[in-house]
Design a protein around this motif. Structure first.
Motif, PDB file in Angstrom:
ATOM      1  N   ASP A   1       0.827  -1.198   0.000  1.00 25.33           N
ATOM      2  CA  ASP A   1       0.000   0.000   0.000  1.00 25.33           C
ATOM      3  C   ASP A   1       0.868   1.257   0.000  1.00 25.33           C
ATOM      4  N   LYS A   2       0.425   2.239  -0.774  1.00 28.59           N
ATOM      5  CA  LYS A   2       1.222   3.454  -0.917  1.00 28.59           C
ATOM      6  C   LYS A   2       0.330   4.677  -0.872  1.00 28.59           C
ATOM      7  N   VAL A   3       0.772   5.687  -0.153  1.00 27.17           N
ATOM      8  CA  VAL A   3       0.023   6.952  -0.066  1.00 27.17           C
ATOM      9  C   VAL A   3       1.027   8.083  -0.231  1.00 27.17           C
ATOM     10  N   VAL A   4       0.769   8.960  -1.177  1.00 26.34           N
ATOM     11  CA  VAL A   4       1.671  10.082  -1.418  1.00 26.34           C
ATOM     12  C   VAL A   4       0.890  11.372  -1.311  1.00 26.34           C
ATOM     13  N   GLN A   5       1.342  12.247  -0.439  1.00 23.43           N
ATOM     14  CA  GLN A   5       0.675  13.534  -0.272  1.00 23.43           C
ATOM     15  C   GLN A   5       1.570  14.645  -0.822  1.00 23.43           C
ATOM     16  N   SER A   6       0.905  15.614  -1.414  1.00 20.96           N
ATOM     17  CA  SER A   6       1.659  16.768  -1.919  1.00 20.96           C
ATOM     18  C   SER A   6       0.831  18.032  -1.749  1.00 20.96           C
TER      19      SER A   6
ATOM     20  N   ALA B   1      -1.382  23.352  10.545  1.00 21.68           N
ATOM     21  CA  ALA B   1      -1.373  21.987  11.068  1.00 21.68           C
ATOM     22  C   ALA B   1      -0.737  21.089  10.023  1.00 21.68           C
ATOM     23  N   VAL B   2      -0.631  19.810  10.363  1.00 22.40           N
ATOM     24  CA  VAL B   2      -0.283  18.787   9.388  1.00 22.40           C
ATOM     25  C   VAL B   2      -1.585  18.106   8.978  1.00 22.40           C
ATOM     26  N   TYR B   3      -1.822  18.005   7.688  1.00 22.96           N
ATOM     27  CA  TYR B   3      -3.038  17.357   7.187  1.00 22.96           C
ATOM     28  C   TYR B   3      -2.662  15.975   6.660  1.00 22.96           C
TER      29      TYR B   3
ATOM     30  N   ASP C   1      -6.045  33.089   1.940  1.00 19.60           N
ATOM     31  CA  ASP C   1      -5.758  32.308   0.732  1.00 19.60           C
ATOM     32  C   ASP C   1      -6.562  31.018   0.730  1.00 19.60           C
ATOM     33  N   THR C   2      -6.692  30.434  -0.452  1.00 20.18           N
ATOM     34  CA  THR C   2      -7.298  29.103  -0.607  1.00 20.18           C
ATOM     35  C   THR C   2      -6.190  28.104  -0.906  1.00 20.18           C
ATOM     36  N   VAL C   3      -6.251  26.958  -0.284  1.00 20.86           N
ATOM     37  CA  VAL C   3      -5.234  25.932  -0.520  1.00 20.86           C
ATOM     38  C   VAL C   3      -5.888  24.633  -0.964  1.00 20.86           C
ATOM     39  N   THR C   4      -5.135  23.881  -1.750  1.00 24.84           N
ATOM     40  CA  THR C   4      -5.564  22.551  -2.185  1.00 24.84           C
ATOM     41  C   THR C   4      -4.466  21.566  -1.833  1.00 24.84           C
ATOM     42  N   LEU C   5      -4.837  20.568  -1.062  1.00 30.72           N
ATOM     43  CA  LEU C   5      -3.890  19.534  -0.655  1.00 30.72           C
ATOM     44  C   LEU C   5      -4.247  18.253  -1.396  1.00 30.72           C
ATOM     45  N   ASN C   6      -3.210  17.553  -1.840  1.00 33.11           N
ATOM     46  CA  ASN C   6      -3.421  16.387  -2.685  1.00 33.11           C
ATOM     47  C   ASN C   6      -3.013  15.092  -2.001  1.00 33.11           C
ATOM     48  N   CYS C   7      -3.733  14.038  -2.354  1.00 33.60           N
ATOM     49  CA  CYS C   7      -3.411  12.714  -1.824  1.00 33.60           C
ATOM     50  C   CYS C   7      -3.633  11.697  -2.930  1.00 33.60           C
ATOM     51  N   SER C   8      -2.586  10.993  -3.314  1.00 31.39           N
ATOM     52  CA  SER C   8      -2.770   9.894  -4.254  1.00 31.39           C
ATOM     53  C   SER C   8      -2.459   8.598  -3.533  1.00 31.39           C
TER      54      SER C   8
ATOM     55  N   ALA D   1       2.487  10.801   4.568  1.00 31.66           N
ATOM     56  CA  ALA D   1       3.431  11.559   5.393  1.00 31.66           C
ATOM     57  C   ALA D   1       2.868  12.902   5.827  1.00 31.66           C
ATOM     58  N   GLY D   2       1.806  13.332   5.141  1.00 30.84           N
ATOM     59  CA  GLY D   2       1.169  14.582   5.549  1.00 30.84           C
ATOM     60  C   GLY D   2       1.654  15.783   4.766  1.00 30.84           C
ATOM     61  N   THR D   3       0.828  16.819   4.777  1.00 29.14           N
ATOM     62  CA  THR D   3       1.210  18.127   4.246  1.00 29.14           C
ATOM     63  C   THR D   3       1.221  19.097   5.413  1.00 29.14           C
ATOM     64  N   ILE D   4       2.360  19.763   5.584  1.00 28.99           N
ATOM     65  CA  ILE D   4       2.475  20.765   6.648  1.00 28.99           C
ATOM     66  C   ILE D   4       1.984  22.096   6.100  1.00 28.99           C
ATOM     67  N   LEU D   5       0.923  22.593   6.681  1.00 27.66           N
ATOM     68  CA  LEU D   5       0.371  23.881   6.247  1.00 27.66           C
ATOM     69  C   LEU D   5       0.654  24.927   7.307  1.00 27.66           C
TER      70      LEU D   5
END
Lengths: 111, 112
Positions: free
Chosen positions: A2-7, A85-87, A17-24, A103-107
Protein backbone atom coordinates in the motif's frame (compact mmCIF):
# COMPACT_ATOMS: atom_id res chain seq x y z
CA UNK A 1 2.37 -2.80 -0.94
CA UNK A 2 0.00 0.00 0.00
CA UNK A 3 1.22 3.45 -0.92
CA UNK A 4 0.02 6.95 -0.07
CA UNK A 5 1.67 10.08 -1.42
CA UNK A 6 0.68 13.53 -0.27
CA UNK A 7 1.66 16.77 -1.92
CA UNK A 8 2.91 19.31 -1.40
CA UNK A 9 5.07 18.31 1.56
CA UNK A 10 4.68 21.77 3.01
CA UNK A 11 2.97 24.99 2.16
CA UNK A 12 3.08 28.53 3.51
CA UNK A 13 0.18 30.84 2.70
CA UNK A 14 -1.31 34.08 3.96
CA UNK A 15 -4.58 34.35 5.79
CA UNK A 16 -7.46 34.44 3.37
CA UNK A 17 -5.76 32.31 0.73
CA UNK A 18 -7.30 29.10 -0.61
CA UNK A 19 -5.23 25.93 -0.52
CA UNK A 20 -5.56 22.55 -2.18
CA UNK A 21 -3.89 19.53 -0.65
CA UNK A 22 -3.42 16.39 -2.68
CA UNK A 23 -3.41 12.71 -1.82
CA UNK A 24 -2.77 9.89 -4.25
CA UNK A 25 -3.01 6.31 -3.13
CA UNK A 26 -2.58 2.72 -4.15
CA UNK A 27 -4.16 0.31 -1.72
CA UNK A 28 -5.60 -3.15 -2.13
CA UNK A 29 -9.39 -3.26 -2.44
CA UNK A 30 -9.88 0.35 -1.45
CA UNK A 31 -12.81 0.97 0.89
CA UNK A 32 -12.62 4.54 2.08
CA UNK A 33 -10.30 7.48 2.54
CA UNK A 34 -10.10 9.62 5.64
CA UNK A 35 -8.62 13.07 6.17
CA UNK A 36 -7.24 14.14 9.51
CA UNK A 37 -5.81 17.35 10.91
CA UNK A 38 -2.85 16.93 13.26
CA UNK A 39 -1.87 19.88 15.35
CA UNK A 40 0.26 19.19 18.37
CA UNK A 41 -0.64 15.61 19.05
CA UNK A 42 -3.59 13.46 18.00
CA UNK A 43 -4.99 13.36 14.48
CA UNK A 44 -8.45 14.93 14.49
CA UNK A 45 -10.98 13.45 12.10
CA UNK A 46 -12.14 15.71 9.27
CA UNK A 47 -13.81 13.67 6.52
CA UNK A 48 -14.45 10.16 5.33
CA UNK A 49 -14.94 9.61 1.61
CA UNK A 50 -16.18 6.45 0.00
CA UNK A 51 -17.74 7.49 -3.29
CA UNK A 52 -16.22 9.25 -6.25
CA UNK A 53 -17.33 12.73 -7.14
CA UNK A 54 -19.35 13.47 -4.02
CA UNK A 55 -17.99 16.47 -2.22
CA UNK A 56 -17.92 16.45 1.54
CA UNK A 57 -18.04 19.89 3.12
CA UNK A 58 -17.58 21.27 6.58
CA UNK A 59 -17.41 25.02 6.86
CA UNK A 60 -14.40 26.23 4.90
CA UNK A 61 -13.09 22.71 4.32
CA UNK A 62 -14.19 20.42 1.56
CA UNK A 63 -12.91 17.20 0.07
CA UNK A 64 -13.56 15.02 -2.91
CA UNK A 65 -12.46 11.58 -4.05
CA UNK A 66 -11.67 10.21 -7.49
CA UNK A 67 -11.60 6.41 -7.29
CA UNK A 68 -10.75 6.02 -10.94
CA UNK A 69 -7.65 8.19 -10.77
CA UNK A 70 -6.90 7.13 -7.18
CA UNK A 71 -6.65 10.52 -5.57
CA UNK A 72 -8.37 12.87 -3.21
CA UNK A 73 -8.08 16.57 -2.58
CA UNK A 74 -8.74 18.65 0.49
CA UNK A 75 -9.59 22.30 -0.06
CA UNK A 76 -9.47 25.00 2.56
CA UNK A 77 -10.89 28.39 1.62
CA UNK A 78 -10.30 31.70 3.41
CA UNK A 79 -7.51 30.16 5.47
CA UNK A 80 -6.96 31.27 9.06
CA UNK A 81 -3.93 30.92 11.30
CA UNK A 82 -5.82 28.20 13.18
CA UNK A 83 -5.68 26.06 10.06
CA UNK A 84 -1.93 25.71 10.54
CA UNK A 85 -1.37 21.99 11.07
CA UNK A 86 -0.28 18.79 9.39
CA UNK A 87 -3.04 17.36 7.19
CA UNK A 88 -3.01 13.59 6.90
CA UNK A 89 -4.64 11.43 4.28
CA UNK A 90 -5.40 7.82 5.23
CA UNK A 91 -7.01 5.34 2.87
CA UNK A 92 -8.45 2.16 4.27
CA UNK A 93 -7.66 -1.01 2.32
CA UNK A 94 -10.32 -3.65 1.97
CA UNK A 95 -8.58 -6.49 3.76
CA UNK A 96 -8.81 -5.14 7.30
CA UNK A 97 -9.64 -2.16 9.42
CA UNK A 98 -6.32 -0.37 9.49
CA UNK A 99 -5.67 3.04 8.01
CA UNK A 100 -2.58 3.62 5.89
CA UNK A 101 -1.29 7.12 6.50
CA UNK A 102 0.56 9.43 4.18
CA UNK A 103 3.43 11.56 5.39
CA UNK A 104 1.17 14.58 5.55
CA UNK A 105 1.21 18.13 4.25
CA UNK A 106 2.48 20.77 6.65
CA UNK A 107 0.37 23.88 6.25
CA UNK A 108 1.43 27.15 7.78
CA UNK A 109 -0.91 30.12 7.53
CA UNK A 110 0.71 33.47 8.18
CA UNK A 111 -1.27 36.43 9.49
CA UNK B 1 -18.35 15.46 23.16
CA UNK B 2 -17.03 11.96 23.92
CA UNK B 3 -13.36 11.43 23.29
CA UNK B 4 -10.65 8.83 23.56
CA UNK B 5 -8.36 9.31 26.55
CA UNK B 6 -4.89 7.94 27.13
CA UNK B 7 -2.59 7.68 30.11
CA UNK B 8 0.11 8.52 30.82
CA UNK B 9 0.79 11.42 28.49
CA UNK B 10 4.52 10.77 28.74
CA UNK B 11 6.34 7.64 29.87
CA UNK B 12 10.07 7.37 30.29
CA UNK B 13 11.54 3.90 30.74
CA UNK B 14 14.82 2.06 30.63
CA UNK B 15 15.61 -0.31 27.80
CA UNK B 16 14.44 -3.82 28.65
CA UNK B 17 11.68 -2.68 30.96
CA UNK B 18 8.00 -3.48 30.46
CA UNK B 19 5.54 -0.67 29.85
CA UNK B 20 1.77 -0.60 29.74
CA UNK B 21 0.01 2.16 27.89
CA UNK B 22 -3.60 2.74 28.75
CA UNK B 23 -6.55 3.92 26.73
CA UNK B 24 -10.21 4.51 27.41
CA UNK B 25 -12.06 4.35 24.08
CA UNK B 26 -15.33 6.14 23.39
CA UNK B 27 -17.97 4.20 25.28
CA UNK B 28 -20.20 2.87 22.49
CA UNK B 29 -17.31 2.03 20.17
CA UNK B 30 -16.60 -1.58 19.32
CA UNK B 31 -13.35 -1.37 17.35
CA UNK B 32 -10.06 -0.42 18.96
CA UNK B 33 -6.66 0.31 17.48
CA UNK B 34 -3.12 1.19 18.35
CA UNK B 35 -0.94 3.26 16.05
CA UNK B 36 2.45 4.76 16.60
CA UNK B 37 4.36 7.69 15.18
CA UNK B 38 8.11 7.84 15.46
CA UNK B 39 9.28 11.45 15.54
CA UNK B 40 9.26 12.92 12.06
CA UNK B 41 7.75 9.82 10.47
CA UNK B 42 4.34 8.61 9.33
CA UNK B 43 1.63 7.32 11.60
CA UNK B 44 1.90 3.51 11.47
CA UNK B 45 -0.73 0.92 12.26
CA UNK B 46 0.10 -1.59 14.99
CA UNK B 47 -3.02 -3.59 15.80
CA UNK B 48 -6.79 -3.63 15.67
CA UNK B 49 -9.05 -5.33 18.18
CA UNK B 50 -12.67 -6.34 17.95
CA UNK B 51 -14.90 -8.67 19.90
CA UNK B 52 -12.17 -9.33 22.46
CA UNK B 53 -9.59 -10.48 20.00
CA UNK B 54 -6.97 -9.12 17.65
CA UNK B 55 -8.47 -8.71 14.18
CA UNK B 56 -5.34 -7.52 12.43
CA UNK B 57 -1.74 -6.72 13.30
CA UNK B 58 1.21 -5.27 11.46
CA UNK B 59 4.74 -6.61 11.16
CA UNK B 60 5.77 -4.17 13.87
CA UNK B 61 3.45 -5.88 16.35
CA UNK B 62 5.72 -8.79 17.23
CA UNK B 63 5.85 -11.02 20.31
CA UNK B 64 7.05 -8.11 22.43
CA UNK B 65 3.66 -6.43 22.05
CA UNK B 66 0.30 -7.46 23.43
CA UNK B 67 -3.09 -5.84 23.83
CA UNK B 68 -5.82 -6.45 26.32
CA UNK B 69 -9.25 -5.18 27.22
CA UNK B 70 -9.14 -5.99 30.92
CA UNK B 71 -12.57 -4.57 31.69
CA UNK B 72 -15.45 -2.88 29.92
CA UNK B 73 -13.71 0.43 29.49
CA UNK B 74 -9.92 0.13 29.24
CA UNK B 75 -7.78 -0.99 26.32
CA UNK B 76 -4.09 -1.49 26.99
CA UNK B 77 -0.92 -1.94 24.96
CA UNK B 78 1.94 -3.74 26.68
CA UNK B 79 5.51 -3.76 25.46
CA UNK B 80 7.34 -6.53 27.29
CA UNK B 81 10.96 -5.56 26.88
CA UNK B 82 11.35 -2.09 25.44
CA UNK B 83 14.02 -1.22 22.89
CA UNK B 84 15.39 2.18 21.98
CA UNK B 85 13.53 2.01 18.67
CA UNK B 86 10.21 1.72 20.50
CA UNK B 87 10.48 5.40 21.38
CA UNK B 88 7.51 7.01 19.67
CA UNK B 89 4.12 8.57 20.20
CA UNK B 90 1.54 5.84 20.66
CA UNK B 91 -2.02 6.63 19.67
CA UNK B 92 -5.08 4.69 20.65
CA UNK B 93 -8.13 5.01 18.41
CA UNK B 94 -11.66 3.68 18.49
CA UNK B 95 -14.59 3.51 16.12
CA UNK B 96 -18.22 2.47 16.17
CA UNK B 97 -17.84 0.81 12.79
CA UNK B 98 -14.54 0.03 11.05
CA UNK B 99 -14.58 3.46 9.41
CA UNK B 100 -14.27 6.78 11.21
CA UNK B 101 -11.52 6.20 13.70
CA UNK B 102 -11.17 8.71 16.51
CA UNK B 103 -7.76 9.15 18.03
CA UNK B 104 -6.69 9.82 21.59
CA UNK B 105 -4.09 12.45 22.51
CA UNK B 106 -1.27 9.91 22.56
CA UNK B 107 1.37 8.68 24.98
CA UNK B 108 4.91 9.75 24.28
CA UNK B 109 7.18 6.81 25.11
CA UNK B 110 10.85 7.52 25.62
CA UNK B 111 13.15 4.54 26.00
CA UNK B 112 16.58 5.34 27.43
Amino acid sequence: EDKVVQSPLSLVVHEGDTVTLNCSYEVTNFRSLLWYKQEKKAPTFLFMLTSSGIEKKSGRLSSILDKKELFSILNITATQTGDSAVYLCAPRPGYGNKLVFGAGTILRVKS
Amino acid sequence: EPEVTQTPSHQVTQMGQEVILRCVPISNHLYFYWYRQILGQKVEFLVSFYNNEISEKSEIFDDQFSVERPDGSNFTLKIRSTKLEDSAMYFCASSETPNEQFFGPGTRLTVL
